[in-house]
Design a protein around this motif. Sequence first.
Motif, short mmCIF file in Angstrom:
data_model
loop_
_atom_site.label_atom_id
_atom_site.label_comp_id
_atom_site.label_asym_id
_atom_site.label_seq_id
_atom_site.Cartn_x
_atom_site.Cartn_y
_atom_site.Cartn_z
N GLN A 50 0.83 -1.19 0.00
CA GLN A 50 0.00 0.00 0.00
C GLN A 50 0.87 1.25 0.00
O GLN A 50 1.58 1.52 0.95
CB GLN A 50 -0.91 0.01 1.24
CG GLN A 50 -1.90 1.15 1.24
CD GLN A 50 -2.77 1.11 2.48
OE1 GLN A 50 -2.27 0.95 3.58
NE2 GLN A 50 -4.07 1.26 2.28
N ASP A 100 -2.68 5.74 -0.59
CA ASP A 100 -3.87 4.91 -0.43
C ASP A 100 -4.38 4.87 1.00
O ASP A 100 -5.32 4.14 1.29
CB ASP A 100 -3.58 3.47 -0.89
CG ASP A 100 -3.36 3.39 -2.39
OD1 ASP A 100 -3.77 4.34 -3.09
OD2 ASP A 100 -2.80 2.38 -2.85
N LEU A 101 -3.78 5.66 1.89
CA LEU A 101 -4.24 5.68 3.28
C LEU A 101 -5.62 6.30 3.36
O LEU A 101 -5.98 7.17 2.57
CB LEU A 101 -3.26 6.47 4.15
CG LEU A 101 -1.89 5.85 4.39
CD1 LEU A 101 -0.98 6.83 5.12
CD2 LEU A 101 -2.01 4.56 5.18
N PRO A 102 -6.41 5.89 4.35
CA PRO A 102 -7.73 6.50 4.54
C PRO A 102 -7.61 8.01 4.77
O PRO A 102 -6.59 8.51 5.27
CB PRO A 102 -8.28 5.78 5.77
CG PRO A 102 -7.56 4.48 5.81
CD PRO A 102 -6.20 4.75 5.26
N GLU A 103 -8.67 8.71 4.45
CA GLU A 103 -8.66 10.17 4.50
C GLU A 103 -8.41 10.69 5.91
O GLU A 103 -7.65 11.65 6.10
CB GLU A 103 -10.00 10.71 3.98
CG GLU A 103 -10.09 12.23 3.95
CD GLU A 103 -9.14 12.86 2.95
OE1 GLU A 103 -8.85 14.06 3.08
OE2 GLU A 103 -8.70 12.13 2.04
N GLU A 104 -9.02 10.05 6.94
CA GLU A 104 -8.85 10.58 8.30
C GLU A 104 -7.41 10.41 8.78
O GLU A 104 -6.90 11.26 9.53
CB GLU A 104 -9.81 9.87 9.27
CG GLU A 104 -9.60 8.38 9.44
CD GLU A 104 -10.38 7.57 8.43
OE1 GLU A 104 -10.50 6.34 8.61
OE2 GLU A 104 -10.88 8.17 7.44
N ARG A 125 -4.66 10.47 6.75
CA ARG A 125 -3.85 11.47 6.04
C ARG A 125 -4.07 12.87 6.62
O ARG A 125 -3.13 13.64 6.78
CB ARG A 125 -4.18 11.44 4.55
CG ARG A 125 -3.67 10.18 3.85
CD ARG A 125 -3.66 10.30 2.34
NE ARG A 125 -4.99 10.43 1.79
CZ ARG A 125 -5.50 11.55 1.29
NH1 ARG A 125 -4.79 12.65 1.28
NH2 ARG A 125 -6.73 11.57 0.80
N ARG A 160 -3.08 6.58 14.49
CA ARG A 160 -3.17 7.14 13.15
C ARG A 160 -1.83 7.72 12.70
O ARG A 160 -1.45 7.57 11.53
CB ARG A 160 -4.24 8.23 13.11
CG ARG A 160 -5.67 7.69 13.23
CD ARG A 160 -6.68 8.80 13.26
NE ARG A 160 -8.05 8.30 13.30
CZ ARG A 160 -9.13 9.05 13.42
NH1 ARG A 160 -9.00 10.38 13.53
NH2 ARG A 160 -10.33 8.50 13.44
N GLN A 201 0.19 4.72 11.69
CA GLN A 201 -0.27 4.17 10.42
C GLN A 201 0.10 5.07 9.25
O GLN A 201 0.33 4.58 8.14
CB GLN A 201 -1.79 3.98 10.47
CG GLN A 201 -2.23 2.90 11.44
CD GLN A 201 -3.75 2.84 11.59
OE1 GLN A 201 -4.46 3.75 11.17
NE2 GLN A 201 -4.24 1.77 12.22
#
Length: 802
Positions: free
Chosen positions: A705, A709-713, A715, A775, A778
Amino acid sequence: KKTFVYINTIHIHYNNASNLNVSHEWGADMDSSPSMSIDKLLPALLECFGIILCGYIAGRANIITPTQAKGLGSFVSKFALPALLFKNMVLLDFGNVIWPFLWSILIAKVTVFVLVCVLTLIVASPDGRYSKAGLFSIFATQSNDFALGYPIVEALYQSTYPEYLQYIYLVAPVSLMLLNPIGFAFCEIQKWKNGSNHQQRKLLIVGIVVLQVLKNPIVFMVVIGIIAHFALHRTIPPFMAAFVDGLANSFGGAALFYLGLSMVGQLGKLTRSTVVTLILLITAKLLLMPLICREMVDLLNNSNTSALNHSSLSNYAFLYGVFPTAPSVAIYAIYYNAELEVVTSGMVISTFLSAPIMYVSAWLLTMRWMDPQLLMNSLQNVSFNISIVTLVALVWSITVMFLSKKFKRLPHMFTANLFLAQLLTCIGMILWNFVVKEDNFVGQVLTFALLCTSLYSTFVWPGLIALSLALIKRFEDVKVSPAVFVIAGWGIPAIVTAVLLICGVKSSDTIDSAFFYGKPQIIGTTVVAAFSILLGGSSLVCLSRGSWTHSDQSQEGNSAEDLMTEIEPDNQTLIEPITPSGDVNTVAVLLPPAGQCENCCESSDCLLVQAEERKQVADRQEGRHMLLCLLLTVSLLANLSSCLWLLLDNVPGRLYLELQFFCAVANYGQGFLSFALFGLDKHLIILPFKKRLYSLWCRKKQEEQPQSDLPEEIRMTCTQFTKYHKDQCFQDIVKRRRCGKRTAVDSFLGCELVQWLQQVGLAQDLGEAVLYGTRLQQGGVLQHIMQEHGFQDNRLYYRFMS
């Protein structure tokens, strides 16, 4: 409707050989209908505790944070429950109410309330005495009637006595409108004593208490519901019926889910000062309350002409007394900022202890007749089945203890002996189940010797473990040789068993191992249980007195700097705050010169990793040991009560049999407690599993990944932190620490970042702070120095990525 009348008197006496004999006198059995239905009880318990478990998982996994859980709690307590009470108060049928039952519950609650309040005022220290008396009394008397109690009562009595369900709504206001205000008054008195303007506050205490009670939406809607009951003639107007039903029907699942959420992290608040208090409160709530409730119904409900209805009301009163403490008591503790640790930990423990008590009690109370052979076989089967399951849990716990090598250290050395005694007890009971049915005297004696010695050893070890904890905390070491504890833990039971075998006379008409040698064995059990309770209780009192608070604070206050000083004692200047730019002047203080460590430290000799491991190894798990001693002491109190009851009362009755079954479950199922507290130890099982899982997941994510491609929250969180907060955070918590002979790393502790995020307002509570840090990890903003752990509120070392 036919009535079912039976006279069931148990005559227990001792013959000349001091053996235990049981005989029965029977009356007429005109109808075999039971007074309650147990078929739906187990599904109801699974439903309730399944929803509680879902809530706990949601809170533990941070799916719902503590701040978000408060919103659900507000909905349950201020909307759903008041609507439920209003609806049932309007529809209540006062014509079918047996008022002596309500007076019995009222007197029982007042008795326990006064008893707990007076004892607390006598025993507690002057600091906070009144607030403790108020909150502890509320804890012991306010039950979880609606969320947990009503589904269980519905499962038991819906098909036999449906009118019993409405008693829940009549009994609950006893606490809400009568006893709780008295407890609030004590809390207000404590606030007045702690305040400066005594004259002004003294005049307002009564007014504040009255106003607080009236502002409670639960009390308010109870009053409105009673008024509407007579004004609307037990009918809710159609235009508001659907609205009230919608709110009322939402209470059950939401309340149980919130109860699970409120349990997250509560056992972690358990401290030495709360242990003895918890023993007394749980004993009052789960043992004293049901006994008094039942006895008061027997005394006051003599006018009832139906023997079956009288018996069922007594049984119902007993089951009602077992209902655990309501979560709202924790809200009161938060409001008055007093005894939160005791209330929350006690709520969790009482909730999970109440389930097996309710199930076993209900099962016994539904037995239509009491054939002695059936009772002996039932008790034997319960002990045998529990022993088999517990045996597996104990093999796992002992394996974990030995593979981790913690059995070589104190107090785990003594805990391993306790596990071994529990294991031998299960083996002895399994063997006894087969040997006792055969005519083999030698085999019976040898098996009894194994079973009795190991069972008595499980009685003695909790007291010895509590004593060792007290000595370790007082002197930082056990001054007495551990061999003395081991000899006492096995020697005392062996001596008592040897005396029984030499001096006792074997009973030929019983298969119950608890009465195999009749009255001498009961006396021996009484002596051993009383010894352990006195030893463990006095040791726990010493731990709860707070005499060594200063020593505790100095030990718990060991920071990362202290750990690093132990590793490099000659280099006190190795840890210095640095700037984000890595100022050369800061690096210059490192003697000898040390270079910057790689992004991922691969060295097995990393000093920071060694510091983490030392912290884990040095953990004596005192909280877990104290909790184990607490729970086993409660079971010892039950065993002691059973023995004294049998010695002092020749006609103990059916209630004694309930206690006897509870003792069997506690004695042969105590390995479940050991497994729950030590078999899934986070340092031995959970963290290594999570570390390996995270390592595999992290490497796979890095390969598959890309960052985009990380989720919006994630990033957005990483961008916000990097742009606006990283430099300040770097300056506040990051320190340069030596991780090798010639290398250093700019690192910080996970708990330091959690605290910083709450201080600057990026997180409102602990759960949100951990989620924020997760987060960041991640998103690649930070990582563990060895990339072996996810982000945790713990003393693990992390670094910011450049």
